[in-house]
Design an enzyme around this catalytic site. Structure first.
Site, PDB file in Angstrom:
ATOM      1  CB  CYS A 170      50.021  13.549  59.776  1.00 46.26           C
ATOM      2  SG  CYS A 170      50.646  12.927  58.206  1.00 46.26           S
ATOM      3  CE  LYS A 227      43.072  10.081  62.531  1.00 41.32           C
ATOM      4  NZ  LYS A 227      42.777  10.074  61.082  1.00 41.32           N
ATOM      5  CG  ASN A 239      46.817   9.274  62.361  1.00 41.00           C
ATOM      6  OD1 ASN A 239      47.002   8.540  61.393  1.00 41.00           O
ATOM      7  ND2 ASN A 239      46.742  10.580  62.255  1.00 41.00           N
ATOM      8  N   GLY A 269      44.789  -0.861  58.897  1.00 42.25           N
ATOM      9  CA  GLY A 269      44.203  -2.143  58.509  1.00 42.25           C
ATOM     10  C   GLY A 269      44.071  -3.081  59.697  1.00 42.25           C
ATOM     11  N   GLY A 324      40.636   1.930  63.605  1.00 44.60           N
ATOM     12  CA  GLY A 324      41.835   1.110  63.482  1.00 44.60           C
ATOM     13  C   GLY A 324      41.445  -0.272  62.988  1.00 44.60           C
TER      14      GLY A 324
END
Lengths: 251, 303
Positions: B131, B166, B193, B218, B244
């Protein structure tokens, strides 16, 4: 949830302020304080707008918006017949419970939240709207149809000179409303928070924040709300956009 | 034989199709279940969880960018206790594979969180060590291969559930981190991520996000994601979940061709709440028309 609206009219009603009315099936649960999440043709991230007004009989939905950035500029260019992907009704809306004497208070563009109240609730309405100057006044005619209307301008060019909250403060002790429904800029809301406390009048306010999904999943549109003595980040789209003004933590 | 061509098995967990909602874009599945039957989708990677509740960052938390969005939510979540007691009873009824996405500040916190969620009824764990939006949101563990391995081992010791690690793309060589996760005992790898980025308002000279920087997602990130999925596919033996910028079934096919066994869909949900069932319908049609299975298509990139 409805997904499609078709533009019927889209015109400038004050400098940079547009009123868009669209053909739309209005679900039964739609009420004042709900919002519509519109996807523009050119930009996939949706834009939330409060539902300004609606008609179940005519099957129309109205929003009023200010041209502020790229998205609203594009929106202002959409002509009659344009079909848009629009999710509605979203958000909690104003829950007035059994209130009968209702004050509607709008500052500037916040006024756009109010007209749907007449379609949503039965009661005795008094509206208060405030703007910078005469040329900025919007929706006065629509609001005058639902009850008494007080208009203020900061420069005194129309109606009473001063802030809308000055007017509210004066009338609140005379008319003793059961509830106040409001939307407007932060200084107005802060002032209204004090009035609400002072007179003990339940006041619900519609907030806004930069939004993502609009349905409560992405947790992007956070506002600070004080509950049980603690501040929490709550979602404008799902927990709101309407909150009790006494719970709102202003900057 | 009427075998489902979209069925996929990852580390012993059976998915009815390869479409998994990406963590942070789908909440705990409850909001979308009001809009459509979420049992249709392959699985949900649930909103990132930390041991204790977390309020996240201040708003604005989102900015629109060319072909994408930047977000900086900061792992706002109700914590493991509320997750187990208040959310899981409802989430369990959704009828799809449930993946708990966990984050933490210390190895011990990861260990405790893994232990608690393992007993909650979820099917898998996804280890969030990537994150970009909190100072100690696990990103510290995601950058160096040694710490990727250490945190993977720690979680494996504390959970018997299949573990997905991840990965963050914000590293010099993602294949080293993928290899480290595999060595640490990961059962699968998910990537990518978000890519760290920022948006600026030239008029106010301020960053658009309150947190200044955020994570880009996006269509803008899809080429980066495809490359990294392909690189990692050529490095590890464990299954890969690619993500992704997937917006359509053709995007899904591209990730599968590059070696992904399944995919996660994130930003598309934010743009369109029914993106996943729409992509699924197209995908089903494609595999039927072409008489193909997912397994046959996987890793078939011709170079």
């Amino acid at each position: 949830m409805e997904r499609k609206i078709t533009v019927l009219s889209n015109k400038e009603i004050a400098p940079k302020i547009f009123k868009l009315t669209a053909a739309a099936k209005i679900p039964d649960k739609t009420r004042c304080g709900n919002f519509v999440h519109i996807q523009l043709k050119e930009k996939p991230l949706r834009r939330p707008f409060c539902i300004c007004d609606f008609s179940r009989e005519l099957e129309t939905l109205t929003i009023v918006y200010e041209v502020k950035g790229e998205g609203t500029k594009l929106l202002s260019g959409y002509q009659k017949g344009t079909c848009l992907d629009a999710l509605f009704p979203l958000g909690n809306g104003f829950d007035i419970k059994s209130a009968k004497k209702i004050f509607l208070v709008g500052g500037g563009l916040g006024t756009a939240v109010l007209p749907a109240a007449f379609k949503s609730y039965e009661g005795e309405f008094t509206s208060f709207i405030g703007f910078k100057s005469k040329e900025n006044i919007i929706l006065a005619e629509e609001l005058s149809l639902g009850g008494d209307l007080f208009v203020s301008t900061e420069d005194g060019s129309f109606g009473e000179k001063g802030f809308v909250t000055d007017c509210v403060k004066r009338e609140i002790s005379l008319r003793k409303p059961d509830i106040i429904l409001a939307c407007g800029p932060e200084p107005m809301l802060k002032s209204l928070q004090k009035i609400s406390c002072q007179f003990g009048t339940k006041t619900l306010v519609s907030l806004e924040e930069r939004m993502g999904c609009g349905v409560g999943a992405c947790v992007v549109c956070a506002v600070k709300i004080k509950r049980d003595g603690q501040e929490h980040n709550m979602r404008v789209c799902k927990d709101g956009p309407v909150f009790d003004i006494n719970e709102v933590v202003f900057n | 034989m009427d075998k489902n061509p979209l069925a996929v098995n990852i580390a012993g967990v059976k998915f009815k199709n390869p479409l998994i909602a990406a963590s942070g874009t789908f909440g705990y599945g409850l909001e979308y279940s009001e809009i459509y039957d979420v049992s249709k989708i392959g699985g949900i990677s649930l909103k990132g969880l930390t041991l204790l509740p977390k309020e996240g960052n201040d708003s604005p938390r989102i900015a629109e960018t060319p072909s994408g969005i930047l977000n900086s939510v900061g792992l706002q979540n109700p914590g493991t206790k509320a997750f187990v007691n208040d959310y899981m009873p409802k989430i369990k009824k959704l009828g799809t594979v449930l993946i708990a996405n966990i984050a933490g500040n210390t190895l011990e916190e990861y260990a405790q969180t893994a232990k608690i969620v393992s007993a909650s009824g979820v099917d898998m764990i996804e280890l969030n060590i990537s994150c970009p939006n909190v100072k100690q949101g696990g990103m510290a563990f995601g950058v160096e291969p040694d710490s990727v391995r250490a945190v993977t081992e720690k979680v494996k010791e504390n959970s018997s559930l299949p573990l997905i690690v991840k990965l963050t793309p914000n590293v010099s060589d993602i294949t080293k981190n993928a290899a480290a996760a595999q060595k640490g005992g990961a059962d699968a790898i998910s990537l990518i991520n978000t890519i760290s980025g920022m948006a600026v308002d030239y008029k106010t000279r301020r960053p658009v996000l309150k947190n200044v920087t955020g994570g880009l997602s996006g269509p803008a990130v899809k080429p980066v994601a495809l490359k990294m999925v392909w690189q990692v596919y050529n490095t590890v033996d464990i299954p890969i979940i690619g993500m992704g910028g997937i917006m359509s079934y053709t995007d899904v096919l591209e990730f599968i061709i590059c070696g992904a066994s399944a995919v996660q869909i994130g930003t598309a949900n934010i743009y369109n709440p029914t993106a996943m069932p729409e992509i699924l319908a197209d995908l089903e049609r494609y595999f039927k028309e072409n008489n193909l299975t997912l397994e046959e298509l996987k890793g078939t990139l011709i170079v």
